[in-house]
Motif scaffolding. Structure first.
Motif, PDB file in Angstrom:
ATOM      1  N   GLU A  79       0.831  -1.211   0.000  1.00 23.94           N
ATOM      2  CA  GLU A  79       0.000   0.000   0.000  1.00 23.94           C
ATOM      3  C   GLU A  79       0.862   1.254   0.000  1.00 23.94           C
ATOM      4  N   ILE A  80       1.976   1.223   0.715  1.00 17.70           N
ATOM      5  CA  ILE A  80       2.858   2.390   0.766  1.00 17.70           C
ATOM      6  C   ILE A  80       3.443   2.668  -0.617  1.00 17.70           C
ATOM      7  N   LEU A  81       3.916   1.629  -1.283  1.00 16.89           N
ATOM      8  CA  LEU A  81       4.534   1.802  -2.604  1.00 16.89           C
ATOM      9  C   LEU A  81       3.517   2.017  -3.713  1.00 16.89           C
ATOM     10  N   GLY A  82       2.306   1.493  -3.510  1.00 13.71           N
ATOM     11  CA  GLY A  82       1.338   1.543  -4.599  1.00 13.71           C
ATOM     12  C   GLY A  82       1.889   0.792  -5.798  1.00 13.71           C
ATOM     13  N   ASP A  83       1.787   1.400  -6.989  1.00 14.55           N
ATOM     14  CA  ASP A  83       2.319   0.743  -8.193  1.00 14.55           C
ATOM     15  C   ASP A  83       3.659   1.347  -8.606  1.00 14.55           C
ATOM     16  N   THR A  84       4.400   1.899  -7.619  1.00 16.92           N
ATOM     17  CA  THR A  84       5.646   2.592  -7.956  1.00 16.92           C
ATOM     18  C   THR A  84       6.895   1.788  -7.588  1.00 16.92           C
ATOM     19  N   GLY A  85       6.733   0.572  -7.081  1.00 14.47           N
ATOM     20  CA  GLY A  85       7.889  -0.238  -6.719  1.00 14.47           C
ATOM     21  C   GLY A  85       7.827  -1.602  -7.372  1.00 14.47           C
ATOM     22  N   TYR A  86       8.783  -2.445  -7.021  1.00 18.19           N
ATOM     23  CA  TYR A  86       8.849  -3.812  -7.536  1.00 18.19           C
ATOM     24  C   TYR A  86       8.654  -4.762  -6.355  1.00 18.19           C
ATOM     25  N   LEU A  87       7.561  -5.519  -6.390  1.00 16.83           N
ATOM     26  CA  LEU A  87       7.187  -6.355  -5.254  1.00 16.83           C
ATOM     27  C   LEU A  87       7.373  -7.831  -5.563  1.00 16.83           C
ATOM     28  N   VAL A  88       7.881  -8.564  -4.568  1.00 14.22           N
ATOM     29  CA  VAL A  88       8.025 -10.024  -4.667  1.00 14.22           C
ATOM     30  C   VAL A  88       7.488 -10.643  -3.385  1.00 14.22           C
ATOM     31  N   GLU A  89       7.263 -11.939  -3.434  1.00 17.67           N
ATOM     32  CA  GLU A  89       6.822 -12.642  -2.236  1.00 17.67           C
ATOM     33  C   GLU A  89       7.964 -12.671  -1.207  1.00 17.67           C
ATOM     34  N   PRO A  90       7.618 -12.671   0.099  1.00 22.96           N
ATOM     35  CA  PRO A  90       8.670 -12.752   1.113  1.00 22.96           C
ATOM     36  C   PRO A  90       9.379 -14.104   1.079  1.00 22.96           C
ATOM     37  N   SER A  91      10.628 -14.116   1.540  1.00 26.15           N
ATOM     38  CA  SER A  91      11.435 -15.339   1.645  1.00 26.15           C
ATOM     39  C   SER A  91      11.552 -16.061   0.308  1.00 26.15           C
ATOM     40  N   SER A  92      11.726 -15.290  -0.763  1.00 25.35           N
ATOM     41  CA  SER A  92      11.834 -15.885  -2.094  1.00 25.35           C
ATOM     42  C   SER A  92      13.069 -15.331  -2.810  1.00 25.35           C
ATOM     43  N   PRO A  93      14.250 -15.877  -2.539  1.00 19.75           N
ATOM     44  CA  PRO A  93      15.460 -15.413  -3.230  1.00 19.75           C
ATOM     45  C   PRO A  93      15.355 -15.525  -4.747  1.00 19.75           C
ATOM     46  N   GLU A  94      14.648 -16.548  -5.239  1.00 22.73           N
ATOM     47  CA  GLU A  94      14.514 -16.733  -6.682  1.00 22.73           C
ATOM     48  C   GLU A  94      13.786 -15.544  -7.312  1.00 22.73           C
ATOM     49  N   GLN A  95      12.665 -15.131  -6.707  1.00 28.22           N
ATOM     50  CA  GLN A  95      11.933 -13.973  -7.239  1.00 28.22           C
ATOM     51  C   GLN A  95      12.763 -12.702  -7.129  1.00 28.22           C
ATOM     52  N   GLN A  96      13.514 -12.574  -6.038  1.00 23.82           N
ATOM     53  CA  GLN A  96      14.355 -11.385  -5.878  1.00 23.82           C
ATOM     54  C   GLN A  96      15.440 -11.345  -6.946  1.00 23.82           C
ATOM     55  N   ALA A  97      16.038 -12.498  -7.219  1.00 20.38           N
ATOM     56  CA  ALA A  97      17.077 -12.557  -8.259  1.00 20.38           C
ATOM     57  C   ALA A  97      16.505 -12.124  -9.611  1.00 20.38           C
ATOM     58  N   GLU A  98      15.322 -12.628  -9.942  1.00 17.31           N
ATOM     59  CA  GLU A  98      14.687 -12.264 -11.212  1.00 17.31           C
ATOM     60  C   GLU A  98      14.412 -10.765 -11.281  1.00 17.31           C
ATOM     61  N   SER A  99      13.918 -10.204 -10.175  1.00 19.10           N
ATOM     62  CA  SER A  99      13.579  -8.779 -10.157  1.00 19.10           C
ATOM     63  C   SER A  99      14.816  -7.902 -10.227  1.00 19.10           C
ATOM     64  N   ILE A 100      15.875  -8.290  -9.508  1.00 16.78           N
ATOM     65  CA  ILE A 100      17.123  -7.526  -9.560  1.00 16.78           C
ATOM     66  C   ILE A 100      17.630  -7.466 -11.000  1.00 16.78           C
ATOM     67  N   GLU A 101      17.627  -8.624 -11.650  1.00 16.94           N
ATOM     68  CA  GLU A 101      18.105  -8.699 -13.029  1.00 16.94           C
ATOM     69  C   GLU A 101      17.227  -7.848 -13.943  1.00 16.94           C
TER      70      GLU A 101
END
Length: 395
Positions: free
Chosen positions: A330-352
């Motif tokens: 809610e704080i970020l709205g649609d202005t950030g990149y969100l992933v599920e918690p405790s998911s290094p795989e999703q974080q890696a994809e988003s970083i890339e």
């Protein structure tokens, strides 16, 4: 002029004093001064560590050296009560050492008390599952030994009791839905000094050069790592990506334990540690980041927080990679990149993805700053507090 006393349980270098005037009680004081009230901050510092990491604040601070245990603590508590001189008392944190003493001052003076809740204090001790269990012998030790558990002023037993007294506050403020559902009260988001945190004053490349980061693509975590904050997930993501120019820059480190050392031992090749910086220096520090990471794990402690790292990154127009925990979406709205918690795989994809599409990510960051200006500024805090205090004064 109306004077407001902010009562803070811990002003020491491991408490509210840690970030040099950039944490919640100092945001409250900025907002109150913006409305035109006189403000003082009254609180305790550890008798063994009386370091106040507070600079560039325009608010008088009264710090009372305090021992860690009863009955010696009572003397410090009495000194603190004597130093509270405001027409309105504003207790920061739902603790006996702030809210409890504020209620006692209310009994003595009949002055109104506001309570600001920025954490669920019991969450650090297991939340609803916490129960005091011991043998009679252990109970006697906890009660009568000089450093027994019940000699600690903010022992979880007392934290649980103080929750029953929330209704005695004239008004309650808090900064997320989790706390609001639990305690009621008025939503008061963390505000950012958007004039200080303004990207137009900084050149990211120059900032990276100043801090020795020019050779890297910088993921930045401006805060104190703790397990629930999910830094390990980012580091596992960096393991998966295995790119030599990526680094996680941790600013400030942990004052609580040796968790930093544990992270360095396992993932030191990805980590750059930076020291603490004052509130005035932090905009340039944040300017050096390519991405701000807020990788909270889904725990009660994380759900009850409004990470200040979010508004650091938003105000500085940085791409923000965060998890869907608590109020973060809610704080970020649609202005950030969100992933599920405790998911290094999703974080890696988003970083890339962010780094490969950095121009678009930078546009997203500009939208994030605009959202911060509209919803999460010191002015926003001031407007809400103005209405609240006007109501109290009418009574």
């Amino acid at each position: 002029m109306i004077k407001i006393s902010l009562v803070v349980s811990d002003l020491s270098s491991s408490g509210a004093g840690r970030w040099g005037g950039a944490v919640r009680p100092f945001l409250l004081s900025q907002a109150l001064k913006k409305i035109g009230y006189e403000v003082e901050i009254v609180g305790f510092v550890d008798e063994e560590d009386q370091t106040l990491s507070i600079s560039q604040t325009q608010v008088p601070i009264v710090a009372i050296a305090s021992p860690k245990y009863y009955p010696q603590f009572f003397r410090s508590a009495q000194k603190l009560l004597e130093k509270i001189t405001g027409d309105i008392i504003y207790a920061y944190k739902l603790k006996p050492t702030s809210f409890g003493l504020s209620l006692l001052k209310k009994v003595q003076t009949h002055k109104p008390v506001l309570l600001d809740i920025d954490d669920w204090e019991l969450s650090w001790h297991g939340g609803e599952n916490w129960k005091y269990r011991s043998t009679f012998k252990q109970f006697a030790r906890d009660l009568f030994k000089p450093e027994g558990a019940f000699r600690q002023p903010d022992h979880p037993f007392y934290l649980k009791l103080i929750e029953r007294w929330v209704s005695q506050a004239d008004r309650v403020t808090l900064h997320n839905q989790f706390l609001q559902k639990r305690f009621g009260g008025v939503y008061l988001p963390n505000g950012k000094d958007i004039d200080l945190f303004d990207p137009v004053h900084y050149n990211p490349e120059v900032s990276r050069e100043r801090f020795g980061l020019s050779d890297y693509q910088v993921l930045m975590f401006p805060g104190a790592p703790r397990p629930y904050k999910g830094v390990e997930d980012v580091l596992m993501a960096l393991d998966l990506l295995n790119k030599p120019d990526l680094r996680l820059v941790i600013v400030g480190g942990s004052p609580y334990d040796d968790y930093d050392s544990q992270l360095m031992e396992k993932w030191g090749r990805w980590i750059i540690k930076m020291p603490k910086y004052s509130a005035l220096e932090m905009p340039e520090v944040v300017s050096a980041a390519h991405i701000i990471v807020v990788p909270q794990r889904d725990t009660p402690a994380a759900q009850a927080q409004f990470p200040l790292k979010l508004t650091d990154g938003m105000a500085m127009a940085k791409p923000i990679l965060a998890t869907t925990v608590g109020d973060i979406p809610e704080i970020l709205g649609d202005t950030g990149y969100l992933v599920e918690p405790s998911s290094p795989e999703q974080q890696a994809e988003s970083i890339e993805y962010i780094l490969e599409n950095y121009e678009a990510a930078s546009e997203q960051g500009l939208r994030s700053r605009q959202r911060c200006v509209e919803k999460y500024s010191i002015t926003t805090m001031a407007n809400i507090l103005s209405e609240l205090i006007t109501e109290i004064l009418k009574k």
